[in-house]
Design a protein around this motif. Structure first.
Motif, PDB file in Angstrom:
ATOM      1  N   VAL A  67      35.903  49.696  30.255  1.00 18.63           N
ATOM      2  CA  VAL A  67      34.522  49.634  30.751  1.00 18.63           C
ATOM      3  C   VAL A  67      34.283  50.772  31.733  1.00 18.63           C
ATOM      4  O   VAL A  67      33.269  51.479  31.671  1.00 18.63           O
ATOM      5  N   ASP A  68      35.232  50.974  32.658  1.00 14.67           N
ATOM      6  CA  ASP A  68      35.089  52.039  33.662  1.00 14.67           C
ATOM      7  C   ASP A  68      35.027  53.419  33.018  1.00 14.67           C
ATOM      8  O   ASP A  68      34.317  54.314  33.506  1.00 14.67           O
ATOM      9  N   THR A  69      35.760  53.609  31.928  1.00  9.88           N
ATOM     10  CA  THR A  69      35.751  54.901  31.238  1.00  9.88           C
ATOM     11  C   THR A  69      34.356  55.251  30.726  1.00  9.88           C
ATOM     12  O   THR A  69      33.936  56.407  30.759  1.00  9.88           O
ATOM     13  N   ILE A  70      33.635  54.232  30.269  1.00 17.11           N
ATOM     14  CA  ILE A  70      32.284  54.457  29.746  1.00 17.11           C
ATOM     15  C   ILE A  70      31.279  54.656  30.874  1.00 17.11           C
ATOM     16  O   ILE A  70      30.363  55.484  30.788  1.00 17.11           O
ATOM     17  N   VAL A  71      31.445  53.908  31.964  1.00 17.00           N
ATOM     18  CA  VAL A  71      30.470  53.933  33.052  1.00 17.00           C
ATOM     19  C   VAL A  71      30.681  55.130  33.984  1.00 17.00           C
ATOM     20  O   VAL A  71      29.731  55.630  34.593  1.00 17.00           O
ATOM     21  N   ASN A 117      27.015  46.298  33.753  1.00 15.02           N
ATOM     22  CA  ASN A 117      26.798  44.968  33.181  1.00 15.02           C
ATOM     23  C   ASN A 117      26.579  45.030  31.680  1.00 15.02           C
ATOM     24  O   ASN A 117      27.070  44.176  30.931  1.00 15.02           O
ATOM     25  N   SER A 118      25.844  46.041  31.235  1.00 12.64           N
ATOM     26  CA  SER A 118      25.547  46.164  29.812  1.00 12.64           C
ATOM     27  C   SER A 118      26.809  46.436  29.003  1.00 12.64           C
ATOM     28  O   SER A 118      27.025  45.834  27.947  1.00 12.64           O
ATOM     29  N   VAL A 119      27.640  47.345  29.491  1.00 13.30           N
ATOM     30  CA  VAL A 119      28.873  47.689  28.764  1.00 13.30           C
ATOM     31  C   VAL A 119      29.822  46.491  28.727  1.00 13.30           C
ATOM     32  O   VAL A 119      30.441  46.200  27.704  1.00 13.30           O
ATOM     33  N   ALA A 120      29.922  45.792  29.849  1.00 16.42           N
ATOM     34  CA  ALA A 120      30.867  44.681  29.916  1.00 16.42           C
ATOM     35  C   ALA A 120      30.377  43.467  29.130  1.00 16.42           C
ATOM     36  O   ALA A 120      31.119  42.898  28.324  1.00 16.42           O
ATOM     37  N   SER A 121      29.115  43.089  29.356  1.00 19.41           N
ATOM     38  CA  SER A 121      28.670  41.801  28.814  1.00 19.41           C
ATOM     39  C   SER A 121      27.504  41.910  27.842  1.00 19.41           C
ATOM     40  O   SER A 121      27.102  40.898  27.259  1.00 19.41           O
ATOM     41  N   GLY A 122      26.941  43.102  27.683  1.00 21.02           N
ATOM     42  CA  GLY A 122      25.838  43.280  26.743  1.00 21.02           C
ATOM     43  C   GLY A 122      24.461  43.267  27.352  1.00 21.02           C
ATOM     44  O   GLY A 122      23.471  43.475  26.659  1.00 21.02           O
ATOM     45  N   LEU A 123      24.367  43.009  28.687  1.00 24.19           N
ATOM     46  CA  LEU A 123      23.043  42.891  29.279  1.00 24.19           C
ATOM     47  C   LEU A 123      23.034  43.319  30.740  1.00 24.19           C
ATOM     48  O   LEU A 123      23.845  42.845  31.548  1.00 24.19           O
ATOM     49  N   GLY A 124      22.127  44.247  31.066  1.00 22.54           N
ATOM     50  CA  GLY A 124      21.859  44.622  32.445  1.00 22.54           C
ATOM     51  C   GLY A 124      20.355  44.758  32.613  1.00 22.54           C
ATOM     52  O   GLY A 124      19.602  44.660  31.636  1.00 22.54           O
ATOM     53  N   TRP A 125      19.887  44.978  33.844  1.00 23.93           N
ATOM     54  CA  TRP A 125      18.447  45.063  34.081  1.00 23.93           C
ATOM     55  C   TRP A 125      18.113  46.149  35.080  1.00 23.93           C
ATOM     56  O   TRP A 125      18.842  46.360  36.054  1.00 23.93           O
TER      57      TRP A 125
END
Length: 271
Positions: A67-71, A117-125
């Motif tokens: 996840v950190d690699t993407i973010v 949040n989006s990368v980890a769980s599919g949803l951020g805002w």
């Protein structure tokens, strides 16, 4: 323009929101708990049995580095909003205003936080907040650290939520503070659909504190309800989009009034 209280059926809207978002929220919560490690990585029944038997319950949250690699690139080189205009002077002016809003907002944290949040769980805002400063009313770009705090119109089909007709942002406020600030707060929770505990597990000595965004024929109305009492309302004539943008991962399913999203954790878990 003075605010004129609208007859908004909050109960009906919240029922539709819960019907549309419950499955995704349960999935998002599960993935975030898995990301945190510990008990969240175990089947609840197996975990309880092992704890009761004094057996080890180790966990290795190996997916977090992916996840950190993407973010990380978003943190190192934050994106920004830009506007193209046929008039070069207008373009510079508008983009200058936007840069100022982003700088005052600390928008890089908002962008990377919503992406996390989006990368980890599919949803951020991401959302816009109106704040009162000494120099006047200003806009701030914010993100919700808790992706379960916001729900938008489940009939929205645009990836950026631009066609959503209503939304809510739920939180909590201490009863002492609310009672000092406002008069005649009616305790309790607006009547909802099926998943009361999912969205309104209200802590002791607090009221549910909800910001509602609703499009009307004239524009947009923002209202705030504490408990069952409406304590604030403001009209925004001519506004035709909600100031809330979902940051979505992978869309797994979108049936009638039912949204399912996932992120890297869902793929890594293989479920």
């Amino acid at each position: 323009m003075p605010y004129v209280k609208k007859e908004i059926n909050y109960s009906e809207k919240l029922k539709h929101l819960e019907e549309g978002w419950t499955e995704t929220y349960n999935s998002v919560r599960s993935d975030l708990e898995f990301t945190a490690g510990g008990e969240g990585m175990w089947n609840p029944e197996v975990y309880k049995l092992r704890v009761d038997d004094d057996r080890p319950v180790y966990s290795l949250p190996l997916l977090n580095p992916f996840v950190d690699t993407i973010v990380a690139p978003c943190r190192l080189t934050p994106p920004n909003i830009s506007v193209n205009s046929a008039d070069e002077k207008v373009g510079r002016l508008v983009n200058g205003i936007i840069r100022g809003i982003e700088a005052a907002s600390g928008s890089s944290e908002a962008y990377s936080g919503s992406l996390q949040n989006s990368v980890a769980s599919g949803l951020g805002w991401l959302y816009l907040e109106i704040v009162n400063e000494k120099q006047g009313t200003e806009l701030r770009i914010k993100h919700s650290q808790d992706p379960l705090a916001i729900m938008i119109d489940p009939l929205s089909t645009r990836v950026d939520g631009a066609d959503a007709q209503y939304a809510c942002y739920r939180g909590h406020i201490s009863k002492d503070l609310a009672d000092r600030t406002y008069d005649n707060i009616e305790d309790g929770v607006i009547e909802k659909g099926s998943s009361t505990s999912t969205f309104f597990n209200v802590p002791d000595n607090s009221y549910p504190d909800v910001i509602w965004y609703c499009l009307t024929n004239e524009g947009m109305t923002i209202t705030r309800t504490i408990g069952k009492t409406e304590v604030y309302g403001q009209d925004f004539p001519g506004v035709n989009k909600l100031p809330i943008v979902p940051v979505m991962g992978e869309q797994l399913y979108a049936g009638a009034n039912n949204i399912r999203l996932g992120g890297l954790i869902r793929r890594g878990r293989g479920i």
